[in-house]
Design a protein around this motif. Structure first.
Motif, PDB file in Angstrom:
ATOM      1  N   LEU A  34      84.717  78.896  75.927  1.00 48.89           N
ATOM      2  CA  LEU A  34      84.992  80.272  76.345  1.00 48.89           C
ATOM      3  C   LEU A  34      86.238  80.341  77.220  1.00 48.89           C
ATOM      4  CD1 LEU A  34      81.319  81.353  77.068  1.00 48.89           C
ATOM      5  CD2 LEU A  34      82.748  82.094  75.140  1.00 48.89           C
ATOM      6  N   ALA A  35      86.419  79.356  78.092  1.00 48.87           N
ATOM      7  CA  ALA A  35      87.616  79.311  78.936  1.00 48.87           C
ATOM      8  C   ALA A  35      88.881  79.157  78.103  1.00 48.87           C
ATOM      9  CB  ALA A  35      87.497  78.170  79.941  1.00 48.87           C
ATOM     10  N   GLU A  36      88.754  78.527  76.935  1.00 49.09           N
ATOM     11  CA  GLU A  36      89.892  78.358  76.036  1.00 49.09           C
ATOM     12  C   GLU A  36      90.121  79.595  75.162  1.00 49.09           C
ATOM     13  OE1 GLU A  36      92.124  75.797  75.774  1.00 49.09           O
ATOM     14  OE2 GLU A  36      91.190  74.960  77.569  1.00 49.09           O
ATOM     15  N   GLY A  37      89.292  80.619  75.321  1.00 50.53           N
ATOM     16  CA  GLY A  37      89.498  81.870  74.606  1.00 50.53           C
ATOM     17  C   GLY A  37      88.678  82.058  73.348  1.00 50.53           C
ATOM     18  N   ALA A  38      87.629  81.258  73.171  1.00 52.67           N
ATOM     19  CA  ALA A  38      86.814  81.391  71.957  1.00 52.67           C
ATOM     20  C   ALA A  38      86.101  82.745  71.929  1.00 52.67           C
ATOM     21  CB  ALA A  38      85.783  80.266  71.885  1.00 52.67           C
ATOM     22  N   ASP A  39      86.086  83.350  70.741  1.00 57.56           N
ATOM     23  CA  ASP A  39      85.326  84.585  70.503  1.00 57.56           C
ATOM     24  C   ASP A  39      83.940  84.250  69.979  1.00 57.56           C
ATOM     25  OD1 ASP A  39      87.530  86.494  70.992  1.00 57.56           O
ATOM     26  OD2 ASP A  39      88.413  85.555  69.217  1.00 57.56           O
ATOM     27  N   ILE A  40      83.855  83.140  69.250  1.00 56.67           N
ATOM     28  CA  ILE A  40      82.595  82.674  68.677  1.00 56.67           C
ATOM     29  C   ILE A  40      82.492  81.181  68.983  1.00 56.67           C
ATOM     30  CG2 ILE A  40      81.266  82.318  66.554  1.00 56.67           C
ATOM     31  CD1 ILE A  40      82.773  84.747  65.367  1.00 56.67           C
ATOM     32  N   VAL A  41      81.331  80.777  69.514  1.00 63.38           N
ATOM     33  CA  VAL A  41      81.094  79.370  69.831  1.00 63.38           C
ATOM     34  C   VAL A  41      79.891  78.908  69.030  1.00 63.38           C
ATOM     35  CG1 VAL A  41      80.578  77.678  71.634  1.00 63.38           C
ATOM     36  CG2 VAL A  41      81.982  79.689  72.176  1.00 63.38           C
ATOM     37  N   LEU A  42      80.094  77.880  68.214  1.00 68.81           N
ATOM     38  CA  LEU A  42      79.026  77.311  67.390  1.00 68.81           C
ATOM     39  C   LEU A  42      78.785  75.872  67.814  1.00 68.81           C
ATOM     40  CD1 LEU A  42      80.287  78.710  63.994  1.00 68.81           C
ATOM     41  CD2 LEU A  42      78.300  79.506  65.283  1.00 68.81           C
ATOM     42  N   THR A  43      77.542  75.586  68.176  1.00 61.55           N
ATOM     43  CA  THR A  43      77.196  74.235  68.594  1.00 61.55           C
ATOM     44  C   THR A  43      76.241  73.610  67.586  1.00 61.55           C
ATOM     45  OG1 THR A  43      75.174  74.708  69.831  1.00 61.55           O
ATOM     46  CG2 THR A  43      77.255  75.025  70.990  1.00 61.55           C
ATOM     47  N   GLY A  44      76.079  72.321  67.743  1.00 60.81           N
ATOM     48  CA  GLY A  44      74.994  71.626  67.085  1.00 60.81           C
ATOM     49  C   GLY A  44      73.813  71.698  68.032  1.00 60.81           C
ATOM     50  N   ARG A  45      73.171  70.570  68.288  1.00 58.66           N
ATOM     51  CA  ARG A  45      72.003  70.548  69.164  1.00 58.66           C
ATOM     52  C   ARG A  45      72.453  70.752  70.598  1.00 58.66           C
ATOM     53  NH1 ARG A  45      67.766  72.499  69.785  1.00 58.66           N
ATOM     54  NH2 ARG A  45      65.833  71.385  70.057  1.00 58.66           N
ATOM     55  N   SER A  46      72.008  71.806  71.206  1.00 61.92           N
ATOM     56  CA  SER A  46      72.260  72.046  72.625  1.00 61.92           C
ATOM     57  C   SER A  46      70.952  72.520  73.233  1.00 61.92           C
ATOM     58  CB  SER A  46      73.359  73.086  72.822  1.00 61.92           C
ATOM     59  OG  SER A  46      72.959  74.334  72.313  1.00 61.92           O
ATOM     60  N   SER A  47      70.834  72.375  74.524  1.00 60.45           N
ATOM     61  CA  SER A  47      69.611  72.869  75.152  1.00 60.45           C
ATOM     62  C   SER A  47      69.601  74.391  75.041  1.00 60.45           C
ATOM     63  CB  SER A  47      69.536  72.424  76.612  1.00 60.45           C
ATOM     64  OG  SER A  47      70.547  73.047  77.360  1.00 60.45           O
ATOM     65  N   ASP A  48      68.429  74.960  74.875  1.00 55.86           N
ATOM     66  CA  ASP A  48      68.330  76.415  74.730  1.00 55.86           C
ATOM     67  C   ASP A  48      68.957  77.149  75.918  1.00 55.86           C
ATOM     68  OD1 ASP A  48      66.987  75.695  72.437  1.00 55.86           O
ATOM     69  OD2 ASP A  48      65.037  76.427  73.094  1.00 55.86           O
ATOM     70  N   PRO A  49      68.677  76.739  77.171  1.00 48.76           N
ATOM     71  CA  PRO A  49      69.280  77.448  78.302  1.00 48.76           C
ATOM     72  C   PRO A  49      70.803  77.359  78.330  1.00 48.76           C
ATOM     73  CG  PRO A  49      67.483  76.040  79.060  1.00 48.76           C
ATOM     74  CD  PRO A  49      67.711  75.727  77.615  1.00 48.76           C
ATOM     75  N   ALA A  50      71.369  76.276  77.773  1.00 47.80           N
ATOM     76  CA  ALA A  50      72.827  76.105  77.790  1.00 47.80           C
ATOM     77  C   ALA A  50      73.527  77.241  77.065  1.00 47.80           C
ATOM     78  CB  ALA A  50      73.211  74.769  77.161  1.00 47.80           C
ATOM     79  N   LEU A  51      72.901  77.781  76.039  1.00 49.02           N
ATOM     80  CA  LEU A  51      73.505  78.877  75.277  1.00 49.02           C
ATOM     81  C   LEU A  51      73.702  80.115  76.153  1.00 49.02           C
ATOM     82  CD1 LEU A  51      71.379  78.505  72.027  1.00 49.02           C
ATOM     83  CD2 LEU A  51      73.723  77.726  72.377  1.00 49.02           C
TER      84      LEU A  51
END
Length: 191
Positions: free
Chosen positions: A157-174
């Motif tokens: 987000l700091a790099e300016g992303a409009d959409i961020v897609l992750t693989g496995r991440s902790s639910d709260p991290a989203l």
């Protein structure tokens, strides 16, 4: 006081799409989060990726993005999701194609990788919870993923992303990732 509004567009892989559309249209959101992954879904995604290197992301990714990208772009809502599942890079490519088909050019899409440890686990003789070792299981081992945290999401987000897609991440991290970004919290600012 600054306020950040985050809407939950999905709570599991097969969740309905209509509530996400309603939230995007009427929720006055800053972020729309799709939390769509569990241990079962990452294993299914890994199997799909092993059969086709262009697959391995959430099966509803296309439908969800077709339903919300234009709305989110118009309303300046950023999208965050773990729908990248076993293949965030392919998911990002898919979303880019969907955006282009909708005439939405210039979207910045981030794919966060690094959760897939299958190659590491299958190359070392690691003791597993079931009393066996990773080498004993061999090709029966389908997936080995680590939970990523909020830092890479905040960074995208700091790099300016409009959409961020992750693989496995902790639910709260989203949800925590955008808050870290918006409020400028340091990763060691526990209070």
């Amino acid at each position: 006081m600054k306020k950040v509004k985050i809407g939950a567009g999905a709570g599991f892989s097969g969740d309905r799409i209509e509530p996400a559309v309603e939230l995007a249209e009427n929720g006055n959101l800053d972020y729309l989060v799709f939390e769509c992954m569990a241990e079962r879904t990452i294993s299914i995604a890994q199997e799909q990726k092993s059969q086709d290197p262009d697959k391995g992301y959430d099966p509803l990714l296309k439908q969800r993005m077709l339903a919300v990208i234009a709305i989110c772009r118009r309303k300046k809502i950023k999208i965050i999701s773990n729908m990248g599942a076993a293949n965030p890079l392919a998911a990002a490519k898919c979303v880019q194609e969907i955006a282009r088909s909708l005439g939405e050019v210039g979207l910045r899409i981030a794919a966060i990788t690094g959760d897939d440890l299958l190659a590491v686990v299958t190359s070392e003789d690691l003791q597993l919870d079931n009393g066996k070792t990773s080498l004993e299981l061999g090709d029966r081992l389908i997936s080995a993923n680590v939970y990523l945290g909020a830092a890479p999401i905040a960074g995208a987000l700091a790099e300016g992303a409009d959409i961020v897609l992750t693989g496995r991440s902790s639910d709260p991290a989203l949800f925590l990732g955008p808050l870290i970004h918006e409020f400028g919290w340091a990763m060691d600012d526990w209070e």
